[in-house]
Design a protein around this motif. Structure first.
Motif, PDB file in Angstrom:
ATOM      1  N   CYS A   1       0.852  -1.186   0.000  1.00 49.34           N
ATOM      2  CA  CYS A   1       0.000   0.000   0.000  1.00 49.34           C
ATOM      3  C   CYS A   1       0.891   1.240   0.000  1.00 49.34           C
ATOM      4  O   CYS A   1       1.645   1.447   0.938  1.00 49.34           O
ATOM      5  N   PRO A   2       0.824   2.050  -1.064  1.00 46.97           N
ATOM      6  CA  PRO A   2       1.715   3.213  -1.093  1.00 46.97           C
ATOM      7  C   PRO A   2       1.357   4.250  -0.045  1.00 46.97           C
ATOM      8  O   PRO A   2       2.174   5.092   0.300  1.00 46.97           O
ATOM      9  N   TYR A   3       0.134   4.214   0.449  1.00 48.60           N
ATOM     10  CA  TYR A   3      -0.299   5.211   1.438  1.00 48.60           C
ATOM     11  C   TYR A   3      -0.093   4.693   2.858  1.00 48.60           C
ATOM     12  O   TYR A   3      -0.252   5.435   3.810  1.00 48.60           O
ATOM     13  N   LYS A   4       0.186   3.414   2.979  1.00 47.74           N
ATOM     14  CA  LYS A   4       0.414   2.769   4.288  1.00 47.74           C
ATOM     15  C   LYS A   4      -0.708   3.117   5.270  1.00 47.74           C
ATOM     16  O   LYS A   4      -0.474   3.619   6.363  1.00 47.74           O
ATOM     17  N   VAL A   5      -1.917   2.855   4.836  1.00 50.00           N
ATOM     18  CA  VAL A   5      -3.058   3.187   5.682  1.00 50.00           C
ATOM     19  C   VAL A   5      -3.664   1.939   6.301  1.00 50.00           C
ATOM     20  O   VAL A   5      -4.692   2.011   6.954  1.00 50.00           O
ATOM     21  N   ARG A   6      -3.041   0.811   6.078  1.00 50.87           N
ATOM     22  CA  ARG A   6      -3.574  -0.408   6.677  1.00 50.87           C
ATOM     23  C   ARG A   6      -2.947  -0.597   8.058  1.00 50.87           C
ATOM     24  O   ARG A   6      -1.805  -0.225   8.278  1.00 50.87           O
TER      25      ARG A   6
ATOM     26  N   LEU B   1      -0.115  10.572  -5.029  1.00 52.80           N
ATOM     27  CA  LEU B   1       0.647   9.534  -5.735  1.00 52.80           C
ATOM     28  C   LEU B   1      -0.089   9.023  -6.965  1.00 52.80           C
ATOM     29  O   LEU B   1      -0.111   7.833  -7.238  1.00 52.80           O
TER      30      LEU B   1
END
Lengths: 486, 1097
Positions: B892-897, B1040
């Protein structure tokens, strides 16, 4: 019997004569005695000591697994955003080590490299145990270990079917196939030697034990004929697997879109790295063994030299891959990738960092350890003096293993810890559980390996005999002549 | 989760039958037996591991199971089906009640969701005039305090459990023995409750000699006091921030810590909203010492130490007021701020240019004279009646805490009644409150916790009664909002532990009838809204009394008081490294310490520092360097764990120690100390968090103090946990920002701020995806296409969305150690980036949550199909299927997990045993593994926590176990409920589509809580929906976007509105973030589209 000798064979001129693969003109009987003697002799004190240590460490491995399972993945050092850590590093590292065995036994077999015979059995055993160590990690690294079977395509009432688009899924198949074929191949090769052990056995238990696994081998012509065909087929089957398994492991990374992972060079680069580390590990294991078990005449300096050359070759490919990664990062113009290679990896506080006016990368030491061990160290193998000094080779082979571990560390950690959005950035550090878990797998590995050298002929007796001068009818010492069957 | 029917009302007449053994157990004899069983001191809270504590917990849970909580839970075997269905009740369908969150003098009107008798979610009441349903984090999190297992649960006398009836008898006995009230003193918290005012009046009539005192450790009403003096009548200023074009804040964090912040944010955001390039937007100047949310949102920020704030104000007054007879004094006061002459002059010019549309705000920390000056400036700017109105209010009659302490010391007070508050913790140190309190013969204390003010073995009065206070969701009451509208506080649940309300205590002491809180409030309402039952019902239903808001009154400014006050004002000594200024500030989360045991708030990152579970000694980087406590690691942000030096702060001989936090943008030579931490006696959550800054605070320097010194203790073992370690955006176009001028020139600036697309040899872009978007075909089947747009120009970073999400989605708290390892679980986070020089940066905030990518990278790598896409464009997570490979998070490029590293929901609150294997541990004396096997839901939770922890959970959202990945679902449960409702309503027709026009599209929890209306969620397939319109705006961009993940969450770029005439604007006409971007490697550079605009941005 003199008429048999009526055809005179000229011995090759001295300058054409190769260094024999078995030293000191050892005879066939000596070979059998010496190799079987490892099993039949007294249990050496060093073996007992090593075994005790290994067993303890193996216990640690399982205690750590129990602790992990009962408590949660949080006992490891994983954290947002570094969701993979030691487990995946160790997995890839062990799988890489597991490459040499099958490469030696299958690819070198197909390439008619006769020197493989002295080392292939031990290397294959190493492969199997390394893959076992590797296989532990994907299973235990998942959050809900008890549901790990959902990764296998087992029809079930939940209607849960694995997703075949996921590289983790491919891993499951690649690793399990590789393991299965490696075990089969290894066992196939063992059958004639198990029969030797059976025939030499002096106790009932041994007779039954070895006899059971020797599958009634009598050494008849038909047996040999079938055996060799099967061996060839398995070698043919194993060869693509050597390339596929680590290629697929590399896809775990390459398929993602993370800078540092998303790289098309990964499959060949990983295979080269795997062979590199595999040969490193074979050297690490066999150099002390040939000394301890007095097998210097079978595993000769020439064998070690040849392995050093392979290590040098693949090590250079690895170095080239590193350079290419940097080149592409620059050439692609992707600023995220450039950032990663320069500022997460290469920028050290002394030279590169100040040169580009950037802060040192948090893991610069890991990156440079990797470069030194994997790019600089193999270059020493250009020198015959180095290749023939067992102590030096042993020391360098350990550095090869260290370097390859750091390669995986660099790939996994430095790519993850600072990715796209700076707000996510973090820092990964292992916990004591991570470290003990890793050391624990050494316990597992060496426990099996020690048992292997104690109970299974660690050199393929039949095959080594086949490469002695005596086995070559054209050799002055070979063929069925008087005194030929020593 | 079993279904719990609401409580059946008791028949009013006739014989009463007990329906269960539990109810039988509720007889007074039984209660007495339960409580009397324990010896003296049984309720002490000091040692958490003693046998006594264990007995206490067991007794508490016994009480809970048997006595207190029959209203909300019953043992499962005693549930019978309804013979008659209660009206308006459907199993599983939540009910909503209007109530209000009382907070000092401005209550926050709420609508609270109740599921099967349990309040489970707090939302703002959108029906009030001007309201949009926004709330603040404190109101959102107050729900958790209701279910706090550490709250005070029983009446005690000198620490020993007493029967509640006995306590009540004692109180009513007071009304007979108090005589004329001499020797009787009340200590209250600030409140605008009409009922309390009425009771106070009645009691004062009965006991004319009784003393009344009000204490707020952080009083936010300095503006009111000043206005009342300046206008010679009690008035309350009411700011119209949406009307103001130019706002100057003088150390006034009206977005964060001032009163009524949620309404300020709402109005401020209105003034900042941009729908097109031609729209006007307001301009904010902030003068402040700390870096606050107001500073983050400011277009121009001037950082000055607190000793200079008044000087800057005086300078501003000199410019704005013109020639007055105060000039000489003002010039004297303004002299130290000479360095900021250009800044203030330009600012004053801008103010004057916007006469009638400008506003100056003074913060609660400013002295009264400064507030008087602010009033005068606003008068001079013609702001009165335009951007600020004055509403009539009641004059404050009560005395202060200092007066009360003095009376106690000389023995004038025999009976002290403390209703709420915690003076033993937060009174100024020089009052020596615990000792003063002990001077009273009898102390009656109504408190929500067993805290520092509760009976204490070391310092105590002869007799002290401690009564458990009811939570506002358990009690009847009323309050006023900031604009004076009367709002009801109505209970959603029976008091869980028999808590008593302030009104009840007052009525008992006054011997007033009716005495039940309901009757009291009802009675008050008769005076406000008439006697008619319908009005009362409407009041309760709507949650406010229509027309009760105060109207603006004409005021005449009287400068006499100002002149007097200004004359008495002395310039503060200049701050130096040896004599530092100190700012004591109200913490964004703990307030004055009252929310100290609230886990949601403890774990909520501070909006600016992003610190959790701690306060710190805030220092600017330069001052830290001077003091030798600067750490480079802090600046590069390489580690989540910060072992910063611990320092000793000395002020007037008093000392405290705390860890240093280097805060960019802080004023130099200033020490920032947040109040509300370092509690001696608090619950399991708050224990051990931070240090107590009250220990430095004396009556003469409540908010600003001079002459402090800071010394390094050499101790670096203290760890601070922050959720965001890296400060800079590194020039990446994550938050895209432009100045208003640039935006007008180039409305599409946001789309240009992305890495240049690679081109092939023919100059064509080569970023077309190789494969078709997997969602394209699915879109045809989806009835709706959900999407979200977040307006960064409206978002102020208040963090209300984070708590709203946590409450709605059962997001666990993980504890300080876990936050230190970045394992916090918030589904929505607020990223805060700094740009520019580290000494004086600009900051931006950005809510970051699952972007619901159409081509989601997380989905393709999950080996077990646990995360997948639905037809309506939601990236859905199947928790039951997840095995926890964590590959999705890596990809996940947003690292929201967020990953459940441990069983956070099944671990004790204090989280110190996360690493303890259940194989070798015990809880409540039982082997944990066995316990877990018996009841996996309960896990390793101690019984008392389990009983309460389960009540706060939203039944519509799964509670995730360890090893499972989780993330924002766009409040899928709300969408599904809305769909079900639409389907039920549609019956045989096919009108099942949710539309915004009909109001059937649900709001996500974050959207609902957002007072700024920055978050818009809705159906992108509906071209008329707000989200479709928001996405059409030119400022729209995707974070992104070059990765082609096609996020459904888009952002509207931020616009700053700098004044070109300002000195800082001449050097930096662009926001620092876009300056950084332009200089950095992420700028498209040559070959980018729209070359005409190059260089401009």
């Amino acid at each position: 019997m003199d008429d048999h000798a009526s055809i005179k064979v000229q011995a090759p001129p001295v300058q054409l004569e190769r260094v024999p693969l078995v030293g000191n003109q050892r005879g066939l009987g000596w070979l059998t005695d010496r190799i079987a003697g490892v099993i039949e002799g007294e249990t050496p004190a060093w073996w007992k000591m090593c075994f005790a240590i290994s067993l303890t460490m193996m216990t640690v491995c399982f205690v750590m697994i129990l602790y992990l399972m009962s408590t949660g993945v949080g006992v490891w050092g994983l954290q947002h955003p570094v969701m993979w850590g030691y487990a995946i590093i160790n997995f890839v590292w062990w799988i890489g080590i597991g490459h040499a065995g099958t490469l030696i036994s299958a690819i070198l077999f197909l390439l008619r490299q006769k020197w493989r015979t002295s080392i292939n059995r031990a290397a294959e055993a190493m492969t199997i145990f390394a893959v076992m160590c590797a296989g532990i990690f994907p299973l235990i690294h998942i959050g809900r270990i008890w549901l790990g079977w959902w990764l296998f395509p087992i029809p079930n009432s939940n209607g849960i079917w694995p997703q075949f688009r996921s590289p983790l899924m491919w891993d499951v198949f690649a690793v399990s196939t590789y393991f299965t074929v490696s075990v089969l191949f290894w066992y196939m090769g063992l059958i004639p030697d198990l029969a030797v052990m059976r025939d030499r056995a002096k106790t009932k238990i041994r007779k039954i034990g070895y006899g059971l696994f020797a599958l009634g081998w009598t050494g008849s012509n038909r047996h040999w004929s079938n055996y060799e065909k099967a061996y060839l087929i398995l070698a043919g089957l194993s060869t693509p697997l050597v390339l596929s398994v680590h290629s697929i492991v590399s896809l775990d990374f390459a398929v993602s879109q993370l800078p540092g992972w998303h790289t098309t060079i990964f499959p060949p680069y990983f295979v080269a790295g795997a062979v590199y580390s595999g040969f490193g590990m074979v050297l690490t294991l066999l150099i002390p063994l040939r000394r301890m078990l007095k097998l210097e005449d079978i595993i000769t300096v020439r064998h070690v030299e040849l392995m050093c050359k392979v290590t040098l070759g693949v090590g250079s490919i690895v170095g080239y891959a590193y350079a290419m990664e940097f080149f592409i990062a620059w050439y692609s113009g992707n600023p995220y990738e450039r950032f990663l290679f320069l500022r997460n990896r290469a920028a050290d506080p002394f030279i590169i960092g100040p040169m580009f006016h950037v802060a040192p990368a948090p893991y610069w030491w890991a990156f440079w350890t990797m470069v030194i061990c994997n790019v600089v160290v193999p270059q020493f193998f250009w020198f015959k003096k180095v290749r023939t000094s067992m102590l030096t080779v042993f020391a360098l082979s350990i550095l090869v293993n260290v370097g390859m571990w750091f390669e995986r560390f660099v790939i996994v950690i430095t790519s993850l810890h600072r990715d796209f959005l700076p707000s996510n950035w973090g820092f990964y550090a292992p916990t004591w559980v991570d470290i003990l878990q890793y050391l624990g797998t050494f316990g597992l590995f060496f426990t099996f390996f020690l048992l292997f050298i104690r109970y299974i002929p660690l050199i393929a007796i039949a095959e080594v005999k086949g490469v002695t001068p005596q086995a070559d009818p054209h050799h002055p010492l070979g063929g069925a002549k008087v005194g030929g069957q020593h | 989760m079993k279904t719990i029917p609401p409580q059946c009302p008791e028949p009013e007449t006739g014989p009463k039958y007990w329906r269960s053994l539990d109810q039988l157990a509720g007889t007074p004899e039984f209660r007495q037996w339960v409580e009397r069983e324990f010896p003296a001191g049984a309720s002490e809270w000091t040692d958490p591991f003693s046998r006594r504590n264990f007995v206490k917990i067991m007794s508490a849970s016994f009480l809970l199971a048997g006595l207190g909580a029959t209203g909300c839970r019953r043992p499962v075997e005693k549930i019978y089906p309804f013979a008659k269905m209660p009206e308006n009740y459907v199993h599983g369908v939540p009910q909503y009640f209007a109530t209000a969150f009382p907070s000092r003098r401005a209550a926050l009107p709420l609508v609270v969701k109740s599921s099967e008798g349990r309040p489970i979610k707090i939302e703002g009441n959108p029906d009030l005039p001007g309201s949009n349903g926004g709330t603040d984090p404190l109101a959102q999190a107050s729900l958790l305090s209701l279910y706090d297992p550490d709250r005070a649960m029983r009446c005690t006398r000198n620490g020993n459990g007493e029967n509640k009836t006995e306590a009540l008898d004692f109180l009513s006995g007071l009304s007979k023995t108090a005589g004329d009230g001499g020797g009787l003193a009340f200590l209250l918290e600030q409140s605008d409750s009409p009922s309390r005012a009425r009771l106070q009046q009645a009691i004062a009539a009965k006991f004319p000699a009784a003393r009344w005192h009000v204490y707020e450790p952080v009083a936010l009403d300095a503006g009111r006091a000043a206005a009342s003096l300046a206008y010679n009548r009690p008035v309350e200023p009411c700011y119209k921030l949406d009307q103001a074009r130019v706002i100057v804040s003088l150390d006034c964090d009206f977005i964060g810590s001032e009163a009524n912040a949620y309404a300020n944010i709402r109005d401020f955001a209105k003034g900042r909203a941009l729908n097109g390039a031609d729209d006007a937007m307001s301009r904010l100047y902030a003068v402040e010492s700390l870096f606050t949310l107001t500073g983050l949102n400011a277009d121009h920020r001037l950082r000055v130490p607190p000793s200079l704030v008044v000087a800057v104000l005086a300078k501003l007054a000199l410019h704005v007021l013109g020639a007055t007879d105060m000039d000489a004094k003002l010039a004297e006061l303004a002299a130290p701020a000479q360095a900021h002459e250009a800044w203030v002059a330009a600012c004053a010019k801008d103010l004057a240019a916007n006469r009638g549309k400008s506003l100056v705000l003074g913060g609660y920390r400013l002295p009264l004279a400064a507030h008087l000056l602010v009033v005068a400036i606003n008068e001079a700017l013609g702001a009165v009646g335009q951007t600020v109105e004055f509403h009539p209010t009641a004059a404050a009659k009560e005395g202060t805490l200092a007066e009360l302490a003095a009376a106690l010391q000389v023995g004038q007070v025999q009976t002290l009644v403390i209703l709420g508050g915690n003076p033993a913790y937060n009174a100024p140190v020089d009052l020596n409150w615990p000792q003063a309190q002990a001077k009273a013969k009898t102390v009656v204390r109504l408190g929500y916790y067993h805290d520092e003010t509760s009976w204490d073995a070391a310092t105590h009065a002869a007799t002290q009664w401690d009564l458990p206070m009811a939570h506002y969701l358990e009690s009847w009451g009323d309050a006023r909002t900031a604009d004076g509208a009367v709002v009801p506080i109505q209970p959603l649940i029976e008091p869980l532990f028999g808590g008593i309300t302030e009104l009840e205590v007052l009525a008992l002491i006054g011997g007033l009838t009716p005495g039940s809180p309901y009757e009291i409030v009802r009675e008050t309402f008769r005076g406000l809204g008439g006697d008619e039952e319908n009005h009362w019902r409407k009041f309760l239903h709507d949650g406010f009394l229509a027309g009760s808001a105060a109207a603006a009154v004409p005021v005449r400014h009287d400068p006499a008081e100002l002149k007097r006050a200004i004359a008495g004002l002395k310039a503060a000594p200049a701050a130096t490294v040896a004599s530092l200024d100190v700012v004591f500030y109200r913490d964004a989360k703990m307030d004055d310490g009252r929310h100290n045991n609230n886990g949601w708030l403890q774990e909520l990152p501070d909006p600016i520092t992003k610190l959790t579970w701690d306060n710190a000694v805030l220092l600017s980087p330069a001052t830290a360097k001077e003091l030798g406590v600067f750490t480079q690691e802090r600046l590069t942000g390489q580690n989540q764990k910060f072992f910063n030096p611990k320092v000793e702060v000395t002020l007037n001989g008093r000392k405290i120690t705390g860890p240093v936090w280097i805060q960019p943008g802080m004023a130099d030579h200033t020490v920032g100390l947040a109040l509300g931490y370092g509690r001696d006696k608090t619950g399991r959550v708050g224990a051990g968090t931070g240090f107590n800054a009250y220990k430095l605070r004396a009556s003469d320097a409540l908010y600003y103090a001079w002459g402090a010194s800071v010394k390094d203790t050499g101790d670096k073992s203290y760890e601070l946990a922050t959720t965001q370690s890296h400060w800079s955006m590194e020039g990446r176009p994550v938050v895209r920002e432009a100045s208003l001028e640039q935006y007008r020139k180039n409305p599409k600036f946001a789309q240009r701020m992305k890495p240049a697309d690679p081109e092939d040899t023919h100059g064509k872009p080569i970023v077309e995806p190789l494969y078709p978007n997997p969602l394209d075909s699915a879109k045809a089947n989806g009835l709706h296409q959900w999407g979200m747009s977040i307006d960064l120009n409206r978002c102020v970073g208040c963090s209300a969305c984070m708590i709203a999400c946590q409450s709605e989605n059962n997001v666990p708290i993980v504890g300080k150690e876990m936050v230190g390892k970045s394992r916090e679980m918030h589904w929505i986070r607020l990223d805060r980036y700094y740009a520019g020089p580290v000494e004086d940066p600009q900051a931006v905030a950005q809510p970051m949550l699952c972007q619901h990518c159409e081509a989601a990278p997380c989905e393709s790598v999950c080996p077990v199909n646990a995360t997948s896409h639905d037809d309506e464009g939601l990236n859905v997570m199947t928790y039951n299927r997840c095995v926890g490979t964590r590959y999705c998070s890596n990809n996940c490029p947003y690292k929201v997990r967020r990953f459940n590293f441990f069983d956070y929901n099944r671990h004790p609150l204090n989280h110190q045993f996360l690493y303890r294997s259940p194989l070798v541990a015990k809880t409540d004396g039982e082997w944990e593994l066995l316990r877990w096997l018996k009841n996996p839901d309960k896990g390793n939770l101690p019984e008392d926590e389990w009983q309460l922890a389960k009540l706060v959970k939203n039944p519509d959202v799964s509670v995730r176990m360890r090893g499972v990945m989780e993330k924002c679902s766009f409040c899928l449960q709300r969408i599904e409920q809305a769909k079900i409702a639409a389907k039920v309503k549609a019956r045989d027709t096919d009108h099942i589509r949710l539309t915004e026009k009909e109001g059937t599209v649900p709001k996500t929890a974050c959207q609902q809580a957002c007072p700024a209306e920055a978050i818009v969620f809705g159906d992108m397939a509906d071209p008329a929906s707000s989200v479709s319109k928001a996405k059409e705006q030119e400022r729209t961009y995707k974070v992104l976007e070059f990765l082609l993940t096609k996020p459904r969450t888009t952002y509207l770029a931020r616009v700053r509105n700098p004044n070109p005439a300002m000195p800082d604007s001449k050097e930096h006409p662009l926001p620092y973030t876009s300056e950084e971007f332009n200089k950095g490697p992420f700028s498209p550079g040559e070959g980018a589209e729209e070359p005409a605009e190059k260089g401009a941005l």
